[in-house]
Write a protein that holds these residues in place. Structure first.
Motif, PDB file in Angstrom:
ATOM      1  N   PRO A   1       6.845   7.244  51.913  1.00 35.29           N
ATOM      2  CA  PRO A   1       6.438   8.619  52.232  1.00 35.29           C
ATOM      3  C   PRO A   1       5.529   9.255  51.189  1.00 35.29           C
ATOM      4  CG  PRO A   1       8.752   8.542  51.608  1.00 35.29           C
ATOM      5  CD  PRO A   1       8.304   7.135  51.760  1.00 35.29           C
ATOM      6  N   VAL A   2       5.705   8.881  49.908  1.00 35.44           N
ATOM      7  CA  VAL A   2       4.852   9.465  48.864  1.00 35.44           C
ATOM      8  C   VAL A   2       3.405   9.012  49.035  1.00 35.44           C
ATOM      9  CG1 VAL A   2       4.353   9.471  46.403  1.00 35.44           C
ATOM     10  CG2 VAL A   2       6.694   9.815  47.195  1.00 35.44           C
ATOM     11  N   VAL A   3       3.209   7.701  49.217  1.00 35.72           N
ATOM     12  CA  VAL A   3       1.845   7.198  49.407  1.00 35.72           C
ATOM     13  C   VAL A   3       1.258   7.737  50.709  1.00 35.72           C
ATOM     14  CG1 VAL A   3       0.460   5.123  49.795  1.00 35.72           C
ATOM     15  CG2 VAL A   3       2.226   5.125  48.035  1.00 35.72           C
ATOM     16  N   ALA A   4       2.062   7.771  51.768  1.00 33.83           N
ATOM     17  CA  ALA A   4       1.571   8.297  53.047  1.00 33.83           C
ATOM     18  C   ALA A   4       1.149   9.759  52.902  1.00 33.83           C
ATOM     19  CB  ALA A   4       2.648   8.157  54.114  1.00 33.83           C
ATOM     20  N   ALA A   5       1.959  10.557  52.193  1.00 35.02           N
ATOM     21  CA  ALA A   5       1.621  11.972  52.014  1.00 35.02           C
ATOM     22  C   ALA A   5       0.379  12.140  51.146  1.00 35.02           C
ATOM     23  CB  ALA A   5       2.810  12.715  51.390  1.00 35.02           C
ATOM     24  N   LEU A   6       0.275  11.338  50.064  1.00 30.72           N
ATOM     25  CA  LEU A   6      -0.906  11.421  49.210  1.00 30.72           C
ATOM     26  C   LEU A   6      -2.176  11.064  49.977  1.00 30.72           C
ATOM     27  CD1 LEU A   6       0.355   9.936  45.819  1.00 30.72           C
ATOM     28  CD2 LEU A   6      -0.543  12.237  46.209  1.00 30.72           C
TER      29      LEU A   6
ATOM     30  N   PRO B   1      13.125   4.677  44.132  1.00 34.85           N
ATOM     31  CA  PRO B   1      11.660   4.532  44.005  1.00 34.85           C
ATOM     32  C   PRO B   1      11.053   3.636  45.081  1.00 34.85           C
ATOM     33  CG  PRO B   1      12.699   4.373  41.848  1.00 34.85           C
ATOM     34  CD  PRO B   1      13.809   4.394  42.854  1.00 34.85           C
ATOM     35  N   LYS B   2      11.744   2.554  45.457  1.00 29.49           N
ATOM     36  CA  LYS B   2      11.190   1.658  46.462  1.00 29.49           C
ATOM     37  C   LYS B   2      11.124   2.344  47.827  1.00 29.49           C
ATOM     38  CE  LYS B   2      12.595  -2.698  44.311  1.00 29.49           C
ATOM     39  NZ  LYS B   2      13.401  -3.939  44.460  1.00 29.49           N
ATOM     40  N   ALA B   3      12.196   3.063  48.183  1.00 32.44           N
ATOM     41  CA  ALA B   3      12.203   3.767  49.473  1.00 32.44           C
ATOM     42  C   ALA B   3      11.248   4.959  49.444  1.00 32.44           C
ATOM     43  CB  ALA B   3      13.620   4.235  49.807  1.00 32.44           C
ATOM     44  N   ALA B   4      11.081   5.570  48.261  1.00 30.25           N
ATOM     45  CA  ALA B   4      10.224   6.753  48.156  1.00 30.25           C
ATOM     46  C   ALA B   4       8.746   6.406  48.219  1.00 30.25           C
ATOM     47  CB  ALA B   4      10.518   7.488  46.848  1.00 30.25           C
TER      48      ALA B   4
ATOM     49  N   LYS C   1      14.230  19.001  45.518  1.00 31.44           N
ATOM     50  CA  LYS C   1      15.265  18.614  44.563  1.00 31.44           C
ATOM     51  C   LYS C   1      16.298  17.715  45.239  1.00 31.44           C
ATOM     52  CE  LYS C   1      17.669  18.920  40.687  1.00 31.44           C
ATOM     53  NZ  LYS C   1      18.061  20.261  40.181  1.00 31.44           N
ATOM     54  N   ARG C   2      16.718  18.080  46.444  1.00 32.67           N
ATOM     55  CA  ARG C   2      17.706  17.272  47.152  1.00 32.67           C
ATOM     56  C   ARG C   2      17.160  15.881  47.463  1.00 32.67           C
ATOM     57  NH1 ARG C   2      18.605  15.138  51.617  1.00 32.67           N
ATOM     58  NH2 ARG C   2      20.716  14.658  52.303  1.00 32.67           N
ATOM     59  N   GLU C   3      15.900  15.819  47.912  1.00 35.82           N
ATOM     60  CA  GLU C   3      15.306  14.519  48.220  1.00 35.82           C
ATOM     61  C   GLU C   3      15.217  13.649  46.968  1.00 35.82           C
ATOM     62  OE1 GLU C   3      14.339  13.094  51.047  1.00 35.82           O
ATOM     63  OE2 GLU C   3      15.054  14.768  52.236  1.00 35.82           O
ATOM     64  N   LEU C   4      14.969  14.274  45.805  1.00 34.03           N
ATOM     65  CA  LEU C   4      14.822  13.512  44.567  1.00 34.03           C
ATOM     66  C   LEU C   4      16.148  12.977  44.044  1.00 34.03           C
ATOM     67  CD1 LEU C   4      12.229  15.756  42.683  1.00 34.03           C
ATOM     68  CD2 LEU C   4      11.838  13.446  43.537  1.00 34.03           C
ATOM     69  N   VAL C   5      17.240  13.710  44.281  1.00 31.04           N
ATOM     70  CA  VAL C   5      18.521  13.293  43.696  1.00 31.04           C
ATOM     71  C   VAL C   5      19.485  12.689  44.706  1.00 31.04           C
ATOM     72  CG1 VAL C   5      18.333  15.034  41.872  1.00 31.04           C
ATOM     73  CG2 VAL C   5      19.596  15.580  43.952  1.00 31.04           C
ATOM     74  N   ALA C   6      19.314  12.979  45.998  1.00 34.31           N
ATOM     75  CA  ALA C   6      20.286  12.485  46.978  1.00 34.31           C
ATOM     76  C   ALA C   6      19.661  12.031  48.287  1.00 34.31           C
ATOM     77  CB  ALA C   6      21.326  13.587  47.279  1.00 34.31           C
ATOM     78  N   GLY C   7      18.361  12.159  48.429  1.00 33.73           N
ATOM     79  CA  GLY C   7      17.721  11.839  49.705  1.00 33.73           C
ATOM     80  C   GLY C   7      16.825  10.618  49.619  1.00 33.73           C
ATOM     81  N   GLU C   8      15.798  10.604  50.467  1.00 30.57           N
ATOM     82  CA  GLU C   8      14.923   9.444  50.590  1.00 30.57           C
ATOM     83  C   GLU C   8      14.126   9.153  49.320  1.00 30.57           C
ATOM     84  OE1 GLU C   8      14.285   7.277  53.286  1.00 30.57           O
ATOM     85  OE2 GLU C   8      16.165   8.112  53.994  1.00 30.57           O
ATOM     86  N   LEU C   9      13.901  10.165  48.481  1.00 31.24           N
ATOM     87  CA  LEU C   9      13.046   9.977  47.307  1.00 31.24           C
ATOM     88  C   LEU C   9      13.808   9.537  46.063  1.00 31.24           C
ATOM     89  CD1 LEU C   9      10.710  13.098  47.671  1.00 31.24           C
ATOM     90  CD2 LEU C   9      10.380  10.799  48.571  1.00 31.24           C
ATOM     91  N   ARG C  10      15.144   9.397  46.155  1.00 23.97           N
ATOM     92  CA  ARG C  10      15.909   9.019  44.964  1.00 23.97           C
ATOM     93  C   ARG C  10      15.713   7.547  44.604  1.00 23.97           C
ATOM     94  NH1 ARG C  10      19.390   8.541  49.145  1.00 23.97           N
ATOM     95  NH2 ARG C  10      20.900   6.822  49.142  1.00 23.97           N
TER      96      ARG C  10
END
Length: 471
Positions: free
Chosen positions: A119-124, A113-116, A102-111
């Motif tokens: 890590p999202v593609v790398a994790a997938l 979309p370009k920065a997210a 939740k924190r990453e989605l609203v205030a961290g690296e995942l908030r």
């Protein structure tokens, strides 16, 4: 003859694995400090379990303690201690994972979309590749495909424990990348557990759990405070979720995602940050090590290790962790950077990303849990899968250690620069100075502003000269 078109200037390249902002750096440092301590305890618990289960005079007592049942049978909770550790204590771990997400989605690296995307593609890719490696290995060897999800998870605490043991000071950006990878990895592991390892549903219990979650959400929105309200409610929700047929750890994730992780005016911490600060030590220091203690106790011998490489299921797990994780994360990172025109930080090189990808091959907590779920009806195969998880994680740790040590001098210098605080004001000096390019850009901006003011003054002056006043 057509007019010549002005060429479009190339898009500004976006950097990744660059220096974190100061607030993000401080959060990552605190989170990783707790996870590192927890990872060392996890490592101690795993070693203790292996010794306890393999010393002939102690092995029977290990099995007796692990399989001892307790709990109210009338509520469907007469469980073994090992079961309580996997379904009960890990709910705390997944609660923290939910808050982190939740924190990453609203205030961290995942908030952003370009920065997210990275890590999202790398994790997938880091989850798809191990599953593919396991599947191909078992198709070729005639093994069971039921364990495809076992090598897909990364254990961030164990990975950080390895870093603590080998004494490698990774730069904050690489550690943050590893942490974000693990958060996304946990999210998809949760989805895998919920979708693929859910037994027959008890809709009455599931309905009760959903009502409990709705009450939990309503109390949070109303600003109700007090652990004596939320802890009993959380236990009821957990018990209902367990009896519903959905893995009970999903309850922890759901409650973690409901916490508010954005700060309001006058708040030093959001409720999510505050609760995470309180619960993370409980998760990293108690819940996960106890789970490891009652899950990692498998028989290890020369013959057992040889069997790991002889069975397609266990070989698929080892290859998935060591090869699949590394290739998947590195390839996903490189391809994303290549097609989004992102560039690597000047202080780092692609071998650094490869080393971190290798480190992510350490799968322990969630891999052991999924191994239990995937082969629940076959105790012998479950133990062999656990041995494969331990062996694969060990090989990944050794390879990562070698790769990280090669660049250790570089990491130590970068880490020292990030931590230097000569004026002792609590803020690293690197955040109190700007590079020459920054000063040049600022000077150019001020010069443009001054030129605009001069032109405006000239225009106003000429207009005043032409104006003769009222008739």
């Amino acid at each position: 003859m057509s007019a010549r078109r002005t060429p479009t200037p190339p898009a500004t390249a976006r950097r990744f694995l660059g220096r974190l902002s100061l607030p993000e750096r401080n959060f990552v440092a605190e989170a990783l400090r707790t996870e590192t301590v927890g990872g060392v305890l996890l490592l101690v618990a795993a070693v203790t379990a292996l010794i306890w289960a393999n010393v002939p005079s102690l092995a029977s007592s290990y099995a007796a303690v692990r399989d001892f049942h307790l709990g109210p049978a009338a509520l469907g909770l007469d469980l073994s201690i090992g079961h309580w550790a996997a379904d009960g204590l890990l709910a705390v771990f997944f609660f923290v994972a939910g808050v982190e997400l939740k924190r990453e989605l609203v205030a961290g690296e995942l908030r952003d979309p370009k920065a997210a995307l990275l890590p999202v593609v790398a994790a997938l890719c880091g989850m798809a590749a191990p599953a593919l490696v396991y599947t191909l290995t078992n198709l070729a060897g005639g093994g069971s495909l039921g364990g495809w999800a076992v090598p897909t998870a990364t254990d961030i605490a164990f990975a950080l424990a390895v870093l603590a043991v080998i004494g490698t000071s990774l730069p904050a950006a690489l550690r943050a990348f590893l942490l974000t990878l693990a958060v996304v990895d946990d999210l998809f592991a949760i989805l895998i557990i919920a979708v693929f390892f859910t037994s027959d549903l008890n809709f009455a219990a599931l309905g009760g759990a959903l009502v409990g979650l709705a009450v939990f959400w309503w109390l949070l929105r109303k600003g109700v405070r007090g652990w004596y309200v939320y802890v009993p409610l959380a236990l009821v929700i957990w018990g209902l979720m367990y009896n519903s047929g959905i893995h009970a750890t999903i309850a922890g994730v759901a409650m973690g995602l409901m916490l508010r992780c954005t700060r309001r005016e006058g708040e030093e911490q959001s409720p999510g940050e505050h609760i995470e600060h309180l619960v993370r030590p409980l998760s990293a220091g108690l819940a996960v090590p106890l789970f490891a203690l009652f899950s990692a106790g498998v028989a290890v011998s020369g013959g057992a290790i040889a069997d790991v490489f002889a069975q397609p299921e266990t070989l698929g797990v080892v290859l998935g962790l060591v090869v699949g994780k590394t290739v998947g994360i590195f390839a996903g990172t490189w391809l994303t950077a290549r097609f989004t025109r992102a560039t690597l930080s000047d202080d780092l090189a692609w071998p650094d990303v490869f080393a971190v990808a290798t480190l992510a091959g350490i799968g322990f907590t969630v891999s052991l849990l999924i191994g239990d779920l995937a082969f629940a009806g076959d105790a012998e195969l479950t133990d062999r899968i656990k041995a494969a998880v331990l062996l694969g994680s060990f090989i990944a740790a050794v390879l990562a250690t070698v790769l990280l040590k090669v660049r250790n001098a570089k990491y130590a210098r970068l880490h020292a620069e990030e931590e230097r605080d000569d004026d002792l004001d609590g803020v690293p000096d690197i955040y109190e100075q700007h590079d020459p390019a920054y000063h040049l850009r600022m000077a150019e901006m001020y010069e443009r502003k001054a030129a605009e003011h001069r032109r405006l003054a000239e225009v106003v002056g000429r207009a005043g000269e032409r104006y003769d006043g009222p008739a």
